[in-house]
Design a protein around this motif. Structure first.
Motif, PDB file in Angstrom:
ATOM      1  N   GLY A  50       0.817  -1.205   0.000  1.00  0.00           N
ATOM      2  CA  GLY A  50       0.000   0.000   0.000  1.00  0.00           C
ATOM      3  C   GLY A  50       0.852   1.258   0.000  1.00  0.00           C
ATOM      4  N   VAL A  51       1.936   1.261   0.752  1.00  0.00           N
ATOM      5  CA  VAL A  51       2.822   2.419   0.802  1.00  0.00           C
ATOM      6  C   VAL A  51       3.493   2.618  -0.548  1.00  0.00           C
ATOM      7  CG1 VAL A  51       4.950   3.325   1.837  1.00  0.00           C
ATOM      8  CG2 VAL A  51       3.213   2.269   3.278  1.00  0.00           C
ATOM      9  N   ILE A  52       3.935   1.536  -1.160  1.00  0.00           N
ATOM     10  CA  ILE A  52       4.585   1.622  -2.470  1.00  0.00           C
ATOM     11  C   ILE A  52       3.611   2.171  -3.506  1.00  0.00           C
ATOM     12  CG2 ILE A  52       5.606   0.271  -4.340  1.00  0.00           C
ATOM     13  CD1 ILE A  52       6.815  -1.535  -2.117  1.00  0.00           C
ATOM     14  N   VAL A  53       2.393   1.686  -3.513  1.00  0.00           N
ATOM     15  CA  VAL A  53       1.389   2.165  -4.466  1.00  0.00           C
ATOM     16  C   VAL A  53       1.097   3.645  -4.233  1.00  0.00           C
ATOM     17  CG1 VAL A  53      -1.044   1.947  -5.128  1.00  0.00           C
ATOM     18  CG2 VAL A  53       0.362  -0.101  -4.849  1.00  0.00           C
ATOM     19  N   ALA A  54       1.011   4.061  -2.991  1.00  0.00           N
ATOM     20  CA  ALA A  54       0.740   5.469  -2.672  1.00  0.00           C
ATOM     21  C   ALA A  54       1.884   6.363  -3.137  1.00  0.00           C
ATOM     22  CB  ALA A  54       0.512   5.631  -1.173  1.00  0.00           C
ATOM     23  N   VAL A  55       3.131   5.926  -2.935  1.00  0.00           N
ATOM     24  CA  VAL A  55       4.281   6.722  -3.357  1.00  0.00           C
ATOM     25  C   VAL A  55       4.308   6.840  -4.875  1.00  0.00           C
ATOM     26  CG1 VAL A  55       6.813   6.743  -3.458  1.00  0.00           C
ATOM     27  CG2 VAL A  55       5.655   6.257  -1.302  1.00  0.00           C
ATOM     28  N   VAL A  56       4.050   5.744  -5.580  1.00  0.00           N
ATOM     29  CA  VAL A  56       4.029   5.775  -7.040  1.00  0.00           C
ATOM     30  C   VAL A  56       2.914   6.700  -7.526  1.00  0.00           C
ATOM     31  CG1 VAL A  56       3.603   4.374  -9.101  1.00  0.00           C
ATOM     32  CG2 VAL A  56       5.121   3.528  -7.316  1.00  0.00           C
ATOM     33  N   ALA A  57       1.749   6.646  -6.885  1.00  0.00           N
ATOM     34  CA  ALA A  57       0.632   7.510  -7.287  1.00  0.00           C
ATOM     35  C   ALA A  57       0.982   8.982  -7.085  1.00  0.00           C
ATOM     36  CB  ALA A  57      -0.622   7.144  -6.492  1.00  0.00           C
ATOM     37  N   VAL A  58       1.638   9.320  -5.976  1.00  0.00           N
ATOM     38  CA  VAL A  58       2.038  10.707  -5.720  1.00  0.00           C
ATOM     39  C   VAL A  58       3.036  11.169  -6.773  1.00  0.00           C
ATOM     40  CG1 VAL A  58       3.321  12.178  -4.102  1.00  0.00           C
ATOM     41  CG2 VAL A  58       1.525  10.663  -3.262  1.00  0.00           C
ATOM     42  N   ILE A  59       3.994  10.317  -7.129  1.00  0.00           N
ATOM     43  CA  ILE A  59       4.985  10.675  -8.150  1.00  0.00           C
ATOM     44  C   ILE A  59       4.306  10.914  -9.495  1.00  0.00           C
ATOM     45  CG2 ILE A  59       6.964   9.804  -9.471  1.00  0.00           C
ATOM     46  CD1 ILE A  59       7.904   8.465  -6.847  1.00  0.00           C
ATOM     47  N   VAL A  60       3.354  10.061  -9.852  1.00  0.00           N
ATOM     48  CA  VAL A  60       2.635  10.222 -11.122  1.00  0.00           C
ATOM     49  C   VAL A  60       1.841  11.527 -11.129  1.00  0.00           C
ATOM     50  CG1 VAL A  60       0.769   9.264 -12.539  1.00  0.00           C
ATOM     51  CG2 VAL A  60       2.562   7.762 -11.647  1.00  0.00           C
ATOM     52  N   VAL A  61       1.160  11.838 -10.047  1.00  0.00           N
ATOM     53  CA  VAL A  61       0.366  13.061  -9.967  1.00  0.00           C
ATOM     54  C   VAL A  61       1.281  14.288 -10.036  1.00  0.00           C
ATOM     55  CG1 VAL A  61      -1.097  14.449  -8.440  1.00  0.00           C
ATOM     56  CG2 VAL A  61      -1.576  12.019  -8.779  1.00  0.00           C
ATOM     57  N   LEU A  62       2.381  14.265  -9.306  1.00  0.00           N
ATOM     58  CA  LEU A  62       3.306  15.394  -9.341  1.00  0.00           C
ATOM     59  C   LEU A  62       3.915  15.562 -10.737  1.00  0.00           C
ATOM     60  CD1 LEU A  62       5.150  15.118  -5.908  1.00  0.00           C
ATOM     61  CD2 LEU A  62       3.417  16.772  -6.596  1.00  0.00           C
ATOM     62  N   ALA A  64       2.460  14.722 -13.573  1.00  0.00           N
ATOM     63  CA  ALA A  64       1.408  15.259 -14.443  1.00  0.00           C
ATOM     64  C   ALA A  64       1.212  16.749 -14.201  1.00  0.00           C
ATOM     65  CB  ALA A  64       0.101  14.504 -14.203  1.00  0.00           C
ATOM     66  N   VAL A  65       1.243  17.183 -12.957  1.00  0.00           N
ATOM     67  CA  VAL A  65       1.095  18.603 -12.635  1.00  0.00           C
ATOM     68  C   VAL A  65       2.266  19.393 -13.214  1.00  0.00           C
ATOM     69  CG1 VAL A  65       1.094  20.275 -10.732  1.00  0.00           C
ATOM     70  CG2 VAL A  65      -0.338  18.235 -10.604  1.00  0.00           C
ATOM     71  N   ALA A  66       3.475  18.868 -13.073  1.00  0.00           N
ATOM     72  CA  ALA A  66       4.653  19.565 -13.604  1.00  0.00           C
ATOM     73  C   ALA A  66       4.590  19.635 -15.131  1.00  0.00           C
ATOM     74  CB  ALA A  66       5.926  18.854 -13.148  1.00  0.00           C
ATOM     75  N   TRP A  67       4.156  18.559 -15.776  1.00  0.00           N
ATOM     76  CA  TRP A  67       4.050  18.523 -17.243  1.00  0.00           C
ATOM     77  C   TRP A  67       3.026  19.545 -17.730  1.00  0.00           C
ATOM     78  CZ3 TRP A  67       0.107  16.350 -20.529  1.00  0.00           C
ATOM     79  CH2 TRP A  67       0.469  16.289 -21.875  1.00  0.00           C
ATOM     80  N   LEU A  68       1.878  19.634 -17.025  1.00  0.00           N
ATOM     81  CA  LEU A  68       0.864  20.607 -17.405  1.00  0.00           C
ATOM     82  C   LEU A  68       1.339  22.044 -17.148  1.00  0.00           C
ATOM     83  CD1 LEU A  68      -2.375  18.849 -16.116  1.00  0.00           C
ATOM     84  CD2 LEU A  68      -1.702  19.202 -18.503  1.00  0.00           C
ATOM     85  N   ALA A  69       2.064  22.256 -16.064  1.00  0.00           N
ATOM     86  CA  ALA A  69       2.516  23.595 -15.725  1.00  0.00           C
ATOM     87  C   ALA A  69       3.613  24.075 -16.682  1.00  0.00           C
ATOM     88  CB  ALA A  69       3.027  23.634 -14.292  1.00  0.00           C
ATOM     89  N   LEU A  70       4.490  23.172 -17.094  1.00  0.00           N
ATOM     90  CA  LEU A  70       5.615  23.561 -17.949  1.00  0.00           C
ATOM     91  C   LEU A  70       5.288  23.421 -19.432  1.00  0.00           C
ATOM     92  CD1 LEU A  70       8.501  21.901 -15.919  1.00  0.00           C
ATOM     93  CD2 LEU A  70       7.806  24.307 -15.910  1.00  0.00           C
TER      94      LEU A  70
END
Length: 71
Positions: A50-62, A64-70
């Motif tokens: 569960g921790v691994i999945v949560a960390v991967v999800a946070v990295i993916v979201v961050l 995506a946000v960086a890609w949209l912002a830049l």
């Protein structure tokens, strides 16, 4: 006047409950609570996954946000 042991007594806050229900409820809760032994925390594979999945999800979201912002 005779002493009445069933008369409401002042609570710890200095006020009394005319019906005595608060004191009776507290006594009931304190009396009926089972003694619980703290269980040792065991490292299980489910919690690690569960921790691994949560960390991967946070990295993916961050990402995506960086890609949209830049982009």
């Amino acid at each position: 006047m005779a002493h009445n042991p069933h008369a409401p007594q002042p609570g710890p806050e200095g006020t009394h409950d005319p019906a005595g229900s608060t004191q009776m409820f507290r006594a009931f809760v304190d009396e009926g609570e089972p003694q619980r032994m703290p269980q040792p925390v065991a490292a299980s594979s489910g919690s690690k996954t569960g921790v691994i999945v949560a960390v991967v999800a946070v990295i993916v979201v961050l990402g995506a946000v960086a890609w949209l912002a830049l982009g």
